[in-house]
Enzyme design. Sequence first.
Site, PDB file in Angstrom:
ATOM      1  N   ARG A  19     -10.517 -11.372   1.882  1.00 54.91           N
ATOM      2  CA  ARG A  19     -11.351 -12.448   1.328  1.00 54.91           C
ATOM      3  C   ARG A  19     -10.628 -13.796   1.386  1.00 54.91           C
ATOM      4  NH1 ARG A  19     -11.632  -9.184  -4.249  1.00 54.91           N
ATOM      5  NH2 ARG A  19     -11.314  -7.480  -2.762  1.00 54.91           N
TER       6      ARG A  19
ATOM      7  N   LYS B 297       0.843  -1.197   0.000  1.00 57.07           N
ATOM      8  CA  LYS B 297       0.000   0.000   0.000  1.00 57.07           C
ATOM      9  C   LYS B 297       0.876   1.243   0.000  1.00 57.07           C
ATOM     10  CE  LYS B 297      -4.024  -1.742   2.548  1.00 57.07           C
ATOM     11  NZ  LYS B 297      -5.019  -1.514   1.499  1.00 57.07           N
TER      12      LYS B 297
HETATM   13  N1  BES Z   1      -8.314  -3.617   4.299  1.00 54.94           N
HETATM   14  C1  BES Z   1      -8.397  -3.228   2.943  1.00 54.94           C
HETATM   15  C2  BES Z   1      -9.670  -2.442   2.639  1.00 54.94           C
HETATM   16  C3  BES Z   1      -9.703  -1.051   3.182  1.00 54.94           C
HETATM   17  C4  BES Z   1      -8.916  -0.058   2.629  1.00 54.94           C
HETATM   18  C5  BES Z   1     -10.551  -0.741   4.208  1.00 54.94           C
HETATM   19  C6  BES Z   1      -8.975   1.228   3.117  1.00 54.94           C
HETATM   20  C7  BES Z   1     -10.613   0.551   4.706  1.00 54.94           C
HETATM   21  C8  BES Z   1      -9.817   1.540   4.167  1.00 54.94           C
HETATM   22  C9  BES Z   1      -8.394  -4.465   2.041  1.00 54.94           C
HETATM   23  O1  BES Z   1      -7.622  -5.511   2.487  1.00 54.94           O
HETATM   24  C10 BES Z   1      -7.820  -4.019   0.736  1.00 54.94           C
HETATM   25  O2  BES Z   1      -6.684  -3.668   0.704  1.00 54.94           O
HETATM   26  N2  BES Z   1      -8.645  -4.055  -0.305  1.00 54.94           N
HETATM   27  C11 BES Z   1      -8.221  -3.636  -1.597  1.00 54.94           C
HETATM   28  C12 BES Z   1      -8.772  -4.622  -2.600  1.00 54.94           C
HETATM   29  C13 BES Z   1      -8.213  -4.447  -3.973  1.00 54.94           C
HETATM   30  C14 BES Z   1      -6.747  -4.805  -4.003  1.00 54.94           C
HETATM   31  C15 BES Z   1      -8.990  -5.319  -4.917  1.00 54.94           C
HETATM   32  C16 BES Z   1      -8.777  -2.232  -1.836  1.00 54.94           C
HETATM   33  O3  BES Z   1      -9.894  -1.944  -1.394  1.00 54.94           O
HETATM   34  O4  BES Z   1      -8.085  -1.435  -2.429  1.00 54.94           O
HETATM   35 MN    MN Z   2      -5.602  -5.332   1.883  1.00 56.38          MN
END
Ligand code: BES
Ligand code: MN
Length: 527
Positions: free
Chosen positions: A386, A312
Amino acid sequence: MQTKFITKVFPEGQGRLASQLMSSVDCVILPLCQTSHVGKQTLPSAIAHLDQLLDGAISLAIKNKEFAGKICETLLIHQNSTWKSKGIQAQRILMVGLGEHAQLSEKTSENKLLTEYAKAARAALRVIITNQSQSVLWLLDQEIGTKKENIYSQCIRQTISLAEEACYRFGARFTQFKTKPVENPVNLKSITFATTTKLEKSLKEIVRIGVAVAQGIGLTKDLGNLPPNICNPTYLAKTAQRVGKEQALKVQVLERKDMEQLGMGAFLSVTQGSESPPKFIIMHHQGGTTKEAPIVIVGKGITFDTGGISLKPGEGMDEMKYDMCGAASVLGVMQAVAQMGLKKNVIGVIPTCENMPSGKATRPGDIVVTMSGQTVEILNTDAEGRLILCDALTYVERFKPKAVIDIATLTGACIIALGHVHSGLFSKNDQLIDDLLEAGKISLDTVWHMPLDDAYQEQLKSNFADMANIGGRPAGSVTAACYLSRFTHAYPWAHLDIAGTAWKSGAAKGATGRPVSLLTEYLLKAK
Ligand code: BES
Ligand code: MN
Ligand code: ZN
């Protein structure tokens, strides 16, 4: 929790009792409707007695137009020598406006009414915390109580939760993180709800449930707010065991080797890059008969989400300590149902680990075998929630559940879709959808029904495995739910995406405790 919530009988028309009650508190809260009483310049009968006792202080404020009963309006009336000479110890009366809608009519929806009540209660709490009242008498059944039992009960439960929220100071609970004592600590020792005799028994029960829920919310907030170097999977497992001991819940913790034996290849691929061992927590509340099918709640417990190799960006990454808020809500709900002695079987399940990059971490392109036997091509290691949830959803088949609800901070896309107001609700089961929507409206912890059509499943196609773990940018929260749905064919299932509702960012950064209210309300009403 520091604040005690007490109930006392306050029979109508008995001024003496009123004065007795008043002598034991330093503030009396008096919520009043704009239309029914204030506007007509008539007070509810028990309040009229209080008014007499106070030499007409309440009616005078209304007559002088110092108080109109508008929503969130507050007016403090201070003790004077006449009250004192009558032996009334209360230092102040706080009149609080409930607005127009607080008067229950057929047209006003319960949700609207409770929302308005909550606004007014927040305003009142702000005043009593500012003026450092320590003991408060909360009079509400004259305006609300006698009308609809459900509303009455919810108003009291809301008041308890809102008082806890107003008093919540992370630094006061965990003193090790700041070397200076907390600013503006609160010392609200008690709130006494007064009621007429005929309501006394139900009021006690309502308060008991309200306190259990509020304490569950408190636990969920604490766990969310704790730093990720403290609140790791081992800490969550220890917390589950502690709560289990305190509340007589049966708690089981599976280790990495157990998960290997179970074939949880998706879950294990997420924990691979982390030095902190993964845990799989199972909590049983046996409130019903042994034959009765349980309701299972499953919470995402990523104690820190760096994204893994699909790292990230740095900005705001600290907030990924909140990626275990689904797990924290399961712990909060399990504590609450056990504490209130819910007469139903509920099982809480928490897959928990960290998502870290390392030489051992999962790569984009890796293919893993889930516990269900289906294979997954991991195209983005940041779509890890997931991956841990799918194996947990397969695991819970063994309980032959009546319903399964998973709770996860699953997608940033859900924040884009719904902001910070509603949690996303994904399900194909009409009963579950209706029940969760209704529970949301009543608990003021709302959900919005999102699509889950098969057409979206297309986006999860993989050239090399049974499915991919991502579905591209369009409808990101829907394809995440679609992915989970492939592991839930054995039972009625709903998924809650709490990415936008579990915590607040910015100056007020902190966990909200959602959706503990929603879930406890759902469980209380569940058939
Ligand atoms: N934990 C995150 C989702 C999230 C991000 C919740 C920011 C709250 C604030 C999750 O694990 C994630 O990183 N999801 C990705 C999925 C994508 C790679 C398909 C996302 O939402 O960007
Ligand atoms: Mn994630
Ligand atoms: Zn995540």
